[in-house]
Design an enzyme around this catalytic site. Structure first.
Site, PDB file in Angstrom:
ATOM      1  N   TRP A   1       0.822  -1.211   0.000  1.00 19.86           N
ATOM      2  CA  TRP A   1       0.000   0.000   0.000  1.00 19.86           C
ATOM      3  C   TRP A   1       0.856   1.260   0.000  1.00 19.86           C
ATOM      4  O   TRP A   1       0.559   2.217  -0.712  1.00 19.86           O
ATOM      5  CB  TRP A   1      -0.964  -0.025   1.175  1.00 19.86           C
ATOM      6  CG  TRP A   1      -1.946   1.126   1.210  1.00 19.86           C
ATOM      7  CD1 TRP A   1      -2.287   1.878   2.281  1.00 19.86           C
ATOM      8  CD2 TRP A   1      -2.732   1.635   0.115  1.00 19.86           C
ATOM      9  NE1 TRP A   1      -3.220   2.826   1.942  1.00 19.86           N
ATOM     10  CE2 TRP A   1      -3.513   2.708   0.613  1.00 19.86           C
ATOM     11  CE3 TRP A   1      -2.844   1.299  -1.241  1.00 19.86           C
ATOM     12  CZ2 TRP A   1      -4.393   3.434  -0.186  1.00 19.86           C
ATOM     13  CZ3 TRP A   1      -3.715   2.034  -2.043  1.00 19.86           C
ATOM     14  CH2 TRP A   1      -4.479   3.086  -1.510  1.00 19.86           C
TER      15      TRP A   1
ATOM     16  N   ARG B   1      14.320  -2.212   3.670  1.00 23.72           N
ATOM     17  CA  ARG B   1      15.291  -3.139   3.075  1.00 23.72           C
ATOM     18  C   ARG B   1      15.948  -2.532   1.842  1.00 23.72           C
ATOM     19  O   ARG B   1      15.271  -1.976   0.970  1.00 23.72           O
ATOM     20  CB  ARG B   1      14.605  -4.452   2.706  1.00 23.72           C
ATOM     21  CG  ARG B   1      14.146  -5.255   3.925  1.00 23.72           C
ATOM     22  CD  ARG B   1      13.611  -6.610   3.501  1.00 23.72           C
ATOM     23  NE  ARG B   1      12.320  -6.490   2.822  1.00 23.72           N
ATOM     24  CZ  ARG B   1      11.923  -7.298   1.837  1.00 23.72           C
ATOM     25  NH1 ARG B   1      12.723  -8.242   1.388  1.00 23.72           N
ATOM     26  NH2 ARG B   1      10.724  -7.144   1.299  1.00 23.72           N
TER      27      ARG B   1
ATOM     28  N   ALA C   1      -4.670  -2.426  -2.710  1.00 21.64           N
ATOM     29  CA  ALA C   1      -3.419  -1.920  -3.284  1.00 21.64           C
ATOM     30  C   ALA C   1      -3.219  -2.342  -4.734  1.00 21.64           C
ATOM     31  O   ALA C   1      -2.916  -1.506  -5.589  1.00 21.64           O
ATOM     32  CB  ALA C   1      -2.239  -2.369  -2.427  1.00 21.64           C
TER      33      ALA C   1
ATOM     34  N   LYS D   1     -13.068  -2.267  10.248  1.00 24.56           N
ATOM     35  CA  LYS D   1     -13.360  -3.056   9.046  1.00 24.56           C
ATOM     36  C   LYS D   1     -12.405  -4.231   8.905  1.00 24.56           C
ATOM     37  O   LYS D   1     -12.767  -5.280   8.368  1.00 24.56           O
ATOM     38  CB  LYS D   1     -13.351  -2.162   7.802  1.00 24.56           C
ATOM     39  CG  LYS D   1     -12.008  -1.488   7.493  1.00 24.56           C
ATOM     40  CD  LYS D   1     -11.200  -2.237   6.465  1.00 24.56           C
ATOM     41  CE  LYS D   1      -9.856  -1.564   6.216  1.00 24.56           C
ATOM     42  NZ  LYS D   1      -9.101  -2.221   5.139  1.00 24.56           N
TER      43      LYS D   1
ATOM     44  N   ASN E   1      -6.898  -9.461   5.335  1.00 20.37           N
ATOM     45  CA  ASN E   1      -7.685  -9.824   6.511  1.00 20.37           C
ATOM     46  C   ASN E   1      -8.718 -10.891   6.189  1.00 20.37           C
ATOM     47  O   ASN E   1      -8.895 -11.841   6.945  1.00 20.37           O
ATOM     48  CB  ASN E   1      -8.361  -8.572   7.087  1.00 20.37           C
ATOM     49  CG  ASN E   1      -7.376  -7.667   7.785  1.00 20.37           C
ATOM     50  OD1 ASN E   1      -7.018  -7.872   8.935  1.00 20.37           O
ATOM     51  ND2 ASN E   1      -6.896  -6.646   7.072  1.00 20.37           N
TER      52      ASN E   1
ATOM     53  N   GLU F   1      -3.693  -7.193   9.971  1.00 23.53           N
ATOM     54  CA  GLU F   1      -3.803  -6.071  10.918  1.00 23.53           C
ATOM     55  C   GLU F   1      -4.966  -6.253  11.880  1.00 23.53           C
ATOM     56  O   GLU F   1      -4.899  -5.887  13.046  1.00 23.53           O
ATOM     57  CB  GLU F   1      -3.963  -4.767  10.136  1.00 23.53           C
ATOM     58  CG  GLU F   1      -3.973  -3.503  10.967  1.00 23.53           C
ATOM     59  CD  GLU F   1      -2.575  -3.016  11.321  1.00 23.53           C
ATOM     60  OE1 GLU F   1      -2.276  -2.929  12.522  1.00 23.53           O
ATOM     61  OE2 GLU F   1      -1.791  -2.723  10.405  1.00 23.53           O
TER      62      GLU F   1
END
Length: 332
Positions: free
Chosen positions: A12, A33, A140, A191, A256, A282
């Site tokens: 994202w 990274r 994304a 959500k 999710n 998340e």
């Protein structure tokens, strides 16, 4: 044209950087990274997160926070909610005195109970009107591919919201403004929890009726919580509320939802994480924070409680689902 720093090169964060660049801005993307920063800088790709999607020439990658933040008028914070505090403490002295800070993270800090905009204001020592939230039904990969999408820029300072709106308005990306930061953040956090429940139901083999029930009742409990802590009800029926909830609960691109499917098939958290390339959703972390906030303000959130039970208390998914269906009858 404005200078934009995007701090966080996940799927994202990279996508938002691409949107700002496609909208005509110069963008520096900070990656933890080196191989990711080099891929962005040298190959105009972030192969680790977005595959072969080409990134604009106006984007460059770096592992140096000072280089990324130097002269940035808009600073986009794209690291996960539970690591935002530590990262921001390292970056705050590098941020310009009037830069707008934009939060991408959707969560409540577990240790403090703060929403992300509150955390940013506290740690960066900036007034709340300098902090904005970018949220909405924004998967994304679809956005990175240039598929049409809308989003919400929420900030208590409408003039600042409009400046960010203008900067992120790409041909395929339509931003709307909103001053209801509370509503946007509560909706964005909840959500992910409801999407876990939708995924669990799908993993158990249930179909569209169950999905519609989870989404609708999930919106109801999210709205109860949001209103109790000061949100505007209209936000919950818009892009940041219903729009984001539907996308996250129904799309196969939703981490999710995918994570929840694995749980619904009887996998443990560790097995589900392994099945999703080692990434914990998340909503798993946020579910406890949401539950604690709901208990604090006296709001009933049965779906959230069910997700906490499965993810953190060893509850059996079959028993949890039947428990939800067996709750006392009442008017909608």
């Amino acid at each position: 044209m404005v200078q934009v720093a995007v701090m966080g090169a996940g799927s994202w964060g990279t996508t938002v950087a691409k949107v700002f660049a496609d909208a005509g801005n110069e963008v520096r993307l900070w990656a933890r990274r080196a191989e990711v920063a080099e891929d962005v800088r040298d190959n105009h790709r972030n192969s680790a997160y977005l595959g072969d999607i080409e990134l604009p020439a106006a984007m460059t990658g770096t592992t140096d926070p000072a280089e990324a933040l130097n002269g940035a008028e808009i600073v986009v914070l794209g690291v996960p909610s539970q690591s935002l505090r530590e990262n921001l403490q390292n970056w705050k002295d590098l941020i310009g005195p009037d830069a707008s800070l934009v939060s991408l993270a959707k969560g409540i800090e577990h240790s403090s109970g703060l929403r992300m905009s509150q955390l940013i204001s506290e740690v960066a020592e900036v007034p709340s009107e300098r902090v904005a939230v970018l949220t909405g039904p924004n998967l994304a990969r679809e956005v990175a591919q240039g598929q049409p999408a809308a989003t919400v820029v929420a900030c208590t300072d409408m003039d600042r919201a409009k400046l960010i709106q203008a900067a992120v308005a790409a041909p395929y990306f339509r931003p709307y403004t909103n001053t209801d930061v509370i509503g946007c953040e509560i909706a964005g956090t909840c959500k992910n929890v409801i999407a876990l429940a939708a995924g669990i139901a799908a993993g158990m083999g249930f179909g569209d009726n169950t999905a519609a029930t989870v989404i609708t009742r999930g919106l109801a409990e999210t709205t109860r919580l949001a209103l109790e802590v000061g949100a505007d009800a209209r936000t919950l029926s818009g892009l940041a509320g219903m729009g984001d909830l539907v996308a996250t609960c129904t799309s196969t691109l939703s981490r999710n939802r995918r994570f929840g499917e694995h749980l619904g098939k009887g996998e443990t958290l560790e097995q589900a994480a392994a099945s999703t390339k080692g990434q914990v959703a998340e909503g798993v972390v946020s579910s406890q924070s949401v539950q604690e906030l709901a208990e604090k303000v006296g709001v009933e959130m049965p779906i959230t409680d069910a997700v906490v039970g499965v993810c953190h208390e060893g509850a059996d998914v079959q028993q949890v689902m039947m428990g939800l269906l067996g709750r006392s009858k009442k008017a909608e």
